[in-house]
Design a protein around this motif. Structure first.
Motif, mmCIF file in Angstrom:
data_model
loop_
_atom_site.group_PDB
_atom_site.id
_atom_site.type_symbol
_atom_site.label_atom_id
_atom_site.label_comp_id
_atom_site.label_asym_id
_atom_site.label_seq_id
_atom_site.Cartn_x
_atom_site.Cartn_y
_atom_site.Cartn_z
ATOM 1 N N ILE A 114 3.789 -82.916 -61.092
ATOM 2 C CA ILE A 114 4.302 -82.311 -59.875
ATOM 3 C C ILE A 114 4.174 -83.309 -58.726
ATOM 4 O O ILE A 114 3.080 -83.828 -58.464
ATOM 5 N N LYS A 115 5.282 -83.582 -58.061
ATOM 6 C CA LYS A 115 5.271 -84.518 -56.941
ATOM 7 C C LYS A 115 4.799 -83.825 -55.666
ATOM 8 O O LYS A 115 4.784 -82.603 -55.561
ATOM 9 N N LYS A 116 4.396 -84.612 -54.700
ATOM 10 C CA LYS A 116 4.006 -84.170 -53.354
ATOM 11 C C LYS A 116 2.676 -83.431 -53.314
ATOM 12 O O LYS A 116 2.317 -82.861 -52.283
ATOM 13 N N ILE A 117 1.957 -83.399 -54.426
ATOM 14 C CA ILE A 117 0.628 -82.773 -54.412
ATOM 15 C C ILE A 117 -0.252 -83.448 -55.461
ATOM 16 O O ILE A 117 0.221 -83.840 -56.528
ATOM 17 N N LYS A 176 3.254 -75.130 -58.008
ATOM 18 C CA LYS A 176 4.574 -75.290 -57.378
ATOM 19 C C LYS A 176 4.655 -74.510 -56.062
ATOM 20 O O LYS A 176 5.281 -74.961 -55.097
ATOM 21 N N LYS A 177 4.022 -73.341 -56.020
ATOM 22 C CA LYS A 177 3.981 -72.576 -54.777
ATOM 23 C C LYS A 177 3.171 -73.319 -53.715
ATOM 24 O O LYS A 177 3.518 -73.288 -52.525
ATOM 25 N N ALA A 178 2.100 -73.998 -54.142
ATOM 26 C CA ALA A 178 1.273 -74.777 -53.209
ATOM 27 C C ALA A 178 2.087 -75.898 -52.577
ATOM 28 O O ALA A 178 1.925 -76.203 -51.389
ATOM 29 N N VAL A 179 2.969 -76.521 -53.364
ATOM 30 C CA VAL A 179 3.855 -77.569 -52.836
ATOM 31 C C VAL A 179 4.772 -76.976 -51.768
ATOM 32 O O VAL A 179 4.972 -77.564 -50.695
ATOM 33 N N PHE A 180 5.335 -75.800 -52.046
ATOM 34 C CA PHE A 180 6.210 -75.106 -51.095
ATOM 35 C C PHE A 180 5.467 -74.813 -49.794
ATOM 36 O O PHE A 180 6.054 -74.847 -48.698
ATOM 37 N N MET A 181 4.155 -74.531 -49.909
ATOM 38 C CA MET A 181 3.335 -74.236 -48.729
ATOM 39 C C MET A 181 2.843 -75.497 -48.022
ATOM 40 O O MET A 181 2.080 -75.426 -47.061
ATOM 41 N N LYS A 182 3.271 -76.663 -48.550
ATOM 42 C CA LYS A 182 2.923 -77.971 -47.988
ATOM 43 C C LYS A 182 1.433 -78.303 -48.097
ATOM 44 O O LYS A 182 0.868 -79.008 -47.255
ATOM 45 N N LYS A 183 0.771 -77.777 -49.132
ATOM 46 C CA LYS A 183 -0.594 -78.194 -49.452
ATOM 47 C C LYS A 183 -0.514 -79.526 -50.193
ATOM 48 O O LYS A 183 0.466 -79.801 -50.894
ATOM 49 N N ASN A 184 -1.543 -80.372 -50.034
ATOM 50 C CA ASN A 184 -1.455 -81.685 -50.702
ATOM 51 C C ASN A 184 -2.533 -81.936 -51.757
ATOM 52 O O ASN A 184 -2.521 -82.966 -52.419
#
Length: 311
Positions: A42-45, A112-120
């Protein structure tokens, strides 16, 4: 029906029961050998997993809380991730007290939901054997007292994986009551000389709220009730009776009444764990105290440096 962990799992010598059950471990060997998933990246996290190979009672949840607090201080945006289990509301409620928790039937969906919430940073409380996820960093957690028990796989022993699986991991966390760990670390490094080993000890953080002049009945339904009792004893709290229930036990009104009746006969007050307390309703929790315990991470600068390198 939930059952207490078999005592023979932690015997240092192989018991007859373990020998009888040993042929059944072949199924877990085969599952571990043939378990192949295409791990999803998963990217961005960044994904950090606190898991175990010893079944239950290794301090994952209090350690997850400490990691959350530490990462927030380091200016990360962490979130707790747990796979949803109906009978683990206690752990879910405990994590929610300290930070945002995302709980789904599939861990990957929560991430994936954490990525949507902008968690890193996603902190997984358990999930080491979930091969569908590509972890950036994994910590294999052990309780110092139990270590690997009798060293056998389920059901002959307490292990989900053979201890030799440490060769594929890059870090271990040892939790306990500040016991000597030299023997354990020596054995770990025989398997994986490059592995990073960190340690933490349990500390009662609300001890001032407990009157040490009183005598107590203690009860718990957690993975490692021995550590709870040991922490009580180390804080010089007098125990008259100890009641142990299976992990994540669902206390009924009758259970709590029996506990309170027993304490009354002993002229004792009642203490339980924070996780157990969170399973009780308002009426059940009346006249019951809980011991709030946190894990104190040793050599924190070393851990911070390691986290920054990996995350």
């Amino acid at each position: 029906m939930k059952m207490n962990k078999p005592e023979f799992w932690d015997y240092k010598k192989t018991s007859y029961l373990s020998l009888i059950l040993f042929p059944f471990t072949i199924f877990l060997y085969l599952i571990n050998f043939f378990k192949t998933y295409k791990a999803e990246k998963i990217k961005k996290i960044k994904i950090l997993c606190l898991g175990n190979i010893y079944l239950g009672g290794t301090g994952k949840t209090p350690l997850a809380i400490e990691f959350f607090t530490l990462l927030k201080k380091l200016k990360y945006k962490p979130v707790f991730i747990k796979k949803y289990y109906k009978d683990q509301k206690d752990e879910q409620n405990l994590l929610k007290k300290y930070g945002k928790l995302l709980c789904k039937k599939k861990r990957i969906d929560a991430i994936k939901k954490a990525v949507f919430m902008k968690k890193n940073v996603a902190i997984l409380d358990d999930g080491l054997q979930d091969n569908s996820i590509n972890y950036d960093l994994s910590f294999v957690c052990f309780n110092i007292d139990n270590w690997v028990g009798n060293g056998k796989l389920l059901p002959a022993g307490p292990l989900r994986e053979n201890v030799k699986s440490l060769i594929k991991y890059d870090s271990v966390f040892l939790t306990g009551n500040d016991e000597n760990t030299s023997f354990i670390k020596k054995n770990i490094r025989k398997i994986n000389p490059k592995i990073k080993v960190f340690e933490a000890y349990y500390k009662a953080s609300n001890i001032k709220k407990i009157n040490k002049k009183d005598k107590y009945l203690i009860f718990s339904g957690i993975g490692n009730p021995k550590s709870f009792k040991k922490t009580i004893i180390l804080n010089k709290i007098k125990i008259l009776e100890t009641l142990v229930y299976p992990d994540h036990y669902n206390y009924t009104n009758n259970h709590i009444k029996k506990i309170k009746d027993t304490a009354k006969k002993l002229n004792a007050k009642i203490i339980t764990t924070e996780k157990d307390y969170l399973r009780l309703n308002k009426l059940q929790s009346k006249n019951i105290k809980f011991l709030k315990v946190k894990l104190v991470i040793q050599n924190k600068p070393k851990l911070i440096k390691f986290l920054k390198q990996k995350l």
